[in-house]
Each structure stands twice: as structure tokens, then as C-alpha cells.
Design an enzyme around this catalytic site. Structure first.
Site, mmCIF file in Angstrom:
data_model
loop_
_atom_site.group_PDB
_atom_site.id
_atom_site.type_symbol
_atom_site.label_atom_id
_atom_site.label_comp_id
_atom_site.label_asym_id
_atom_site.label_seq_id
_atom_site.Cartn_x
_atom_site.Cartn_y
_atom_site.Cartn_z
ATOM 1 N N GLU A 88 -13.221 34.611 -45.982
ATOM 2 C CA GLU A 88 -13.083 33.199 -45.729
ATOM 3 C C GLU A 88 -14.414 32.273 -46.513
ATOM 4 O O GLU A 88 -14.740 31.301 -45.678
ATOM 5 C CB GLU A 88 -12.987 32.676 -44.419
ATOM 6 C CG GLU A 88 -12.202 33.412 -43.570
ATOM 7 C CD GLU A 88 -11.792 33.010 -42.307
ATOM 8 O OE1 GLU A 88 -12.519 32.087 -41.661
ATOM 9 O OE2 GLU A 88 -10.897 33.848 -41.294
ATOM 10 N N ASP A 125 -16.986 30.051 -48.070
ATOM 11 C CA ASP A 125 -17.301 28.868 -48.236
ATOM 12 C C ASP A 125 -18.966 28.648 -47.918
ATOM 13 O O ASP A 125 -19.313 29.330 -47.060
ATOM 14 C CB ASP A 125 -16.468 27.588 -47.663
ATOM 15 C CG ASP A 125 -16.361 28.008 -45.984
ATOM 16 O OD1 ASP A 125 -17.362 28.551 -45.296
ATOM 17 O OD2 ASP A 125 -15.394 27.198 -45.370
ATOM 18 N N GLU A 155 -12.299 37.974 -34.831
ATOM 19 C CA GLU A 155 -13.525 37.401 -34.125
ATOM 20 C C GLU A 155 -13.492 37.702 -32.520
ATOM 21 O O GLU A 155 -13.464 36.860 -31.556
ATOM 22 C CB GLU A 155 -13.284 35.660 -34.256
ATOM 23 C CG GLU A 155 -13.469 35.416 -35.416
ATOM 24 C CD GLU A 155 -12.944 33.810 -35.768
ATOM 25 O OE1 GLU A 155 -12.931 33.105 -34.544
ATOM 26 O OE2 GLU A 155 -12.885 33.214 -36.865
ATOM 27 N N HIS A 194 -18.551 32.250 -43.816
ATOM 28 C CA HIS A 194 -19.025 30.811 -43.886
ATOM 29 C C HIS A 194 -20.561 30.624 -43.984
ATOM 30 O O HIS A 194 -21.143 30.683 -43.043
ATOM 31 C CB HIS A 194 -18.298 30.132 -42.612
ATOM 32 C CG HIS A 194 -16.805 30.297 -42.553
ATOM 33 N ND1 HIS A 194 -15.837 29.424 -43.414
ATOM 34 C CD2 HIS A 194 -15.842 31.035 -41.582
ATOM 35 C CE1 HIS A 194 -14.653 30.126 -42.964
ATOM 36 N NE2 HIS A 194 -14.682 31.074 -42.284
ATOM 37 N N ASN A 246 -11.644 41.238 -38.779
ATOM 38 C CA ASN A 246 -12.040 39.950 -39.455
ATOM 39 C C ASN A 246 -13.165 39.314 -38.398
ATOM 40 O O ASN A 246 -12.802 38.881 -37.282
ATOM 41 C CB ASN A 246 -11.098 39.032 -40.003
ATOM 42 C CG ASN A 246 -11.166 37.994 -40.807
ATOM 43 O OD1 ASN A 246 -12.186 38.392 -41.678
ATOM 44 N ND2 ASN A 246 -10.955 36.897 -40.517
#
Ligand code: G2I
Length: 469
Positions: free
Chosen positions: A270, A272, A165, A243, A207
Site C-alpha cells: 500500500e 504512499d 492489521e 504508508h 498484511n
């Protein structure tokens, strides 16, 4: 009396070769249909496509039997949700603690799952002592952190999120301001170089989130990766966190593809998805997008059950709080099992209309009657060696569908296996047989899977033998 005719092996082989030839001539990839080879868990179904399906894991939940049951059954890769971050692993400067990271790593290895390391450097979840540093002191502390943690886990991590990030949200396409960024724009490449030196076998990833389509932020990252590849900065993969809310960007797959085209792997790291919209469809769309790009090598969901998620109330995962499969689970499993791609990551899909197999392909050319390799499988090794040790990554490929495999490796005298993953090793010295574990034994026709082992001494040379069940 005549028996109902069963095609002989040679007839079946000829039919398969003809089918492959026809499909190739038609310009499509080899499409596997039917349910004979369908995986019944996420990990097994992904493995049949040469990929992994993982989950973020919290060490504190491993004692929950529902949680551990779903994790052990369904997933073949694990990411530590918090336990390998800077605040967890170096709570005071120079004092490293790996207790909880090791709990996750050991659980994964005991169950034949590979491990993603998350995350070596990030502006968040820094220990207080690092937050108070700046300039050269912070740069040195950060690089030392990368070196120490990656060295500790050397040979045991499939992929590291080396930097997490570091790009700004919005339209700038530039870096996020942070104490790390203020040490100089080259902090990211310094981190990747230190990670490569510490663990030459791990895939090194950048990432980030809000990169789930072609936008200013993902383009900024794209430009950095292109620059790194041009200058020889060691980077192997890009993690797209994913996400997601109630929609998915129409350029989701194209974005994966453009990173792959730079010569790096892509991992969905990641995932979701907000429940209440189109959750099952969005999960399926992500799955299909990854399967459509050969260098998209795996998907990780950010937690096991809805109640394990950091997104309280969003119910964004594949299992409900009781551990039951949701509609989204079925959508993912069906997408993994559907035909459409069996091209193993690392090779190239033949362009539409092409009848020439890509370099390195083991698919027979149209008209060929070359039988599949004896024993039904082949193994190839990629070796990372240094003085006194090595890590071997072995790809097992099957020309026809197989339900189990054993790879035989002859070790030089004085060499010993010290660890392995996604396999059961039948010994440590001499000629060692590496067998499949439960989730990666079945490989669909044209598919492949990977396992690895590490050792001390001189690395083995030559091509290992492979026999299939
Ligand atoms: O924020 C979601 C993810 C975004 N990308 C990087 C990931 O590392 C990040 O994961 C989340 C974890 O899922 C949370 O569990 O990172 C958060 C921290 O930024 C994690 O939350 C923290 C809480 O903030 C702490 O109060 C708590 O002690 O989890 C810790 C352990 O439960």
C-alpha cells in the site's frame, strides 16, 4: 568491400557467457546496465525484474478516462481499494455481492493485469451485522466469509490479504484487541487454513502497517510467521503496507530480508509517501530495497493519482491530479531500470565471493560455454490441482534479452482452459499457445516473468515449450 563488422551470434553468445562468468567470479549478481532493455512503464520495468508494479483501484473511478489511461498504461497488478472487503462483499449475513469487486477484477483481467485480493478479514470495514456478533457465532461467520469469497474468486487472485492489521501498534509486539481477536488467538491461522482450502493457487498474505522497519510490531508479526511456518500453517507472504511520511527507516530492507529468510514472499502492498520531504528519494529507496531481496515480488502504490489517495492533501502518489508523472515516478522507473539485480524471485542470490550458481539457477558456471536454451527462453510450471480442476503458474525465463515469448502447453483430452492472466491464450483445448501481453514480453538477460491459467479436467504434465521473439 567490407561491411562494419557485426558480431556473429556465436561470438555474441561467447561474449555473454564470458561476461556472466566474469561477473560471477567477481562475486556479484548479474548486473544489467545500459538502456537497451529499459522498461518504459512501471509494469514493464518491474516485469523485467520478475516483479509486478500495481496500484489500488476504486471501481467508481474506472470511468474516468485520465485515471483509466494511467492505470492501463503503467500498472500490471491491481488491488481493490475497498470493493473486496467484508462490508462490500457480505453486506448482510450470507448474502454476497461481488458487483464492484468484479468490475475491478474484470477490468484487470481484460487488460492482462494480475489481481491482489484485499482483504478477507479485518477489524475495520466489517458490515454492521458482523460487528454485533461475538464468540462462536462471529468465528463461524468469519470463516464462512473467507471460504465463500475465496471460493468465488478461486483461481483469479494472485495474492490474498487473508488477515489485515491484526497486530497492535506500540511496543507490545502483540495482537490488537478486536472482536475477531476475542474469538481466540487461533483466528488468524483458522482464516489461512480456510483460504488455502478455498483457493489453493492464491498466495496467502498477512498484511499490516507500521511494519516498515525492524520494530516491536514487525517483530511480533515475524514471530507469528516463523511459528506458522514451523507448524505448517499455510502462509505464503507478508504484506508491508508502507504508508510512509518524510523519512524511511534505515532497517527497511533488512526487515524485508528477515521475512524472506523465513521462507515467505514479501510484497509492498500500500505504498504512499508524504510529499514535501524527500518523496522521490523515499520511493526510490523502497524500490531498490525490494529489488535487492529476491523474495520481494512486487510493489503496489495505494492509488493512481494524488487526488485518488485516501491521504487528502499529502499528495503521496506517483501522478498528479491531471495524470502527469511526478519526480517520484521518474525516481521509481529509474530505480527499476537500474542494474543491480536480475535474480528472479524464488531463486537465491549467490553469496559474495561464491562462484557456485545456486541450486535451480540457469546461469552457466564460470568457464562454461553452454549456450542459452534454444529459442531463447524456458518455461517452468507450478501446478495446483484438485479433483476436476487446476491452476498453473508458469515462469518464463530468458538467458539472453528477449522481446516476446510464446509458451506452448499440450492439454490432455477432455481438459480445457477456462481463464488466464498476464498472457493471451491462443485457444482452450489441445495444444494451446500462450503469448506475452504488452508489458511482459520483454525480459532482460537472466530475468523472468510469470503468467497463469486455470482449467477444468486433468492438469497438463511435463515441461512446456518456450520460443522467444
Ligand atoms: O486506511 C488506508 C488503508 C490502510 N490499510 C488497509 C486499507 O484497506 C486502507 O484503505 C483505506 C481506503 O483507501 C479508504 O478508501 O481504507 C479506508 C477505510 O478504512 C477507506 O476509506 C473508506 C471510507 O472510510 C468510507 O467512508 C468510504 O465509504 O472509503 C470508503 C469508500 O470510498
Amino acid at each position: 568491400m567490407t561491411r562494419p563488422s557485426t558480431p556473429s551470434r556465436s561470438h555474441r553468445l561467447r561474449r555473454l557467457v564470458l561476461l556472466m562468468a566474469g561477473v560471477l567470479a567477481g562475486g556479484a549478481g548479474l548486473v544489467v546496465t545500459g538502456s537497451a532493455d529499459a522498461g518504459t512503464t512501471l509494469g514493464a520495468a518491474a516485469a523485467e525484474k520478475g516483479r509486478y508494479y500495481g496500484a489500488a483501484v476504486a471501481a467508481g473511478r474506472l470511468g474516468d478516462s485520465t485515471y483509466a489511461g494511467v492505470l492501463n498504461r503503467e500498472f500490471n497488478s491491481v488491488t481493490a481499494e475497498n470493493e473486496m472487503k467484508w462490508d462490500a462483499t457480505e453486506p448482510s449475513q450470507g448474502r454476497f455481492t461481488y458487483t464492484n469487486g468484479d468490475r475491478i477484477l474484470n477490468h484487470a483481467r481484460a487488460n492482462g493485469k494480475s489481481v491482489r485480493g484485499h482483504a478477507l478479514l479485518w477489524h475495520a470495514q466489517q458490515p454492521p451485522w458482523a460487528q454485533s456478533l461475538s464468540g462462536t457465532a462471529l468465528r463461524n461467520a468469519a470463516i464462512n466469509h473467507v471460504t465463500q469469497v475465496a471460493t468465488y474468486y478461486r483461481g483469479k487472485i494472485h495474492s490474498w490479504d487473508v488477515v489485515n492489521e491484526a497486530f497492535a501498534d506500540g511496543n507490545s509486539g502483540g495482537r490488537r484487541d478486536s472482536n475477531l481477536q476475542r474469538t481466540g488467538n487461533d483466528w488468524i491461522e483458522a482464516a489461512f487454513r480456510a483460504a488455502r482450502a478455498a483457493d489453493p493457487a492464491a498466495k496467502l498474505c498477512y498484511n499490516d502497517y507500521n511494519t516498515d522497519g525492524i520494530n516491536a510490531k514487525s517483530t511480533g508479526i515475524y514471530n507469528m510467521v516463523r511459528d506458522f511456518k514451523a507448524r505448517g500453517v499455510p502462509i505464503d507472504c507478508v504484506g508491508l503496507q508502507s504508508h510512509l511520511g518524510t523519512t524511511i527507516d534505515s532497517t527497511y530492507q533488512a526487515n524485508i530480508q528477515r521475512f524472506a529468510d523465513l521462507g515467505v514472499d514479501v510484497q509492498i502492498t500500500e505504498l504512499d509517501v508524504q510529499q514535501g520531504g524527500n518523496q522521490a528519494n523515499i520511493f526510490a529507496t523502497v524500490t531498490r530495497a525490494c529489488l535487492a531481496v529476491p523474495r520481494c515480488t512486487g510493489i503496489t502504490v495505494w492509488g493512481v493519482r494524488d487526488c485518488d489517495s485516501w491521504r487528502t492533501g499529502a499528495n503521496p502518489l506517483l501522478f498528479d491530479c491531471a495524470g502527469n508523472k511526478k519526480a517520484a515516478y521518474t525516481a521509481v522507473l529509474d530505480a527499476l531500470n537500474a542494474g543491480g539485480t536480475t535474480t528472479p524471485p524464488g531463486s537465491t542470490t549467490p553469496p559474495p565471493g561464491s562462484t557456485t550458481p545456486p541450486p535451480g539457477s540457469t546461469t552457466p558456471p564460470p568457464g562454461s560455454t553452454t549456450p542459452p536454451p534454444a529459442g531463447g527462453c524456458t518455461a517452468s510450471v507450478s501446478m495446483n490441482a484438485w479433483t476436476g480442476g487446476f491452476v498453473a503458474t508458469v515462469r518464463v525465463s530468458a538467458a539472453t534479452a528477449i522481446s516476446g515469448w510464446t509458451v506452448t502447453v499440450a492439454l490432455p483430452a477432455g481438459t480445457a482452459v477456462t481463464g488466464s492472466w498476464s498472457t493471451r491464450a491462443g485457444g482452450t483445448t489441445g495444444t494451446v499457445a500462450f503469448g506475452n501481453v504488452d508489458y511482459n514480453g520483454r525480459i532482460a538477460a537472466g530475468g523472468s516473468t510469470e503468467f497463469g491459467f486455470q482449467g477444468t479436467g486433468t492438469p497438463p504434465a511435463g515441461t512446456p515449450g518456450c520460443s522467444a521473439a
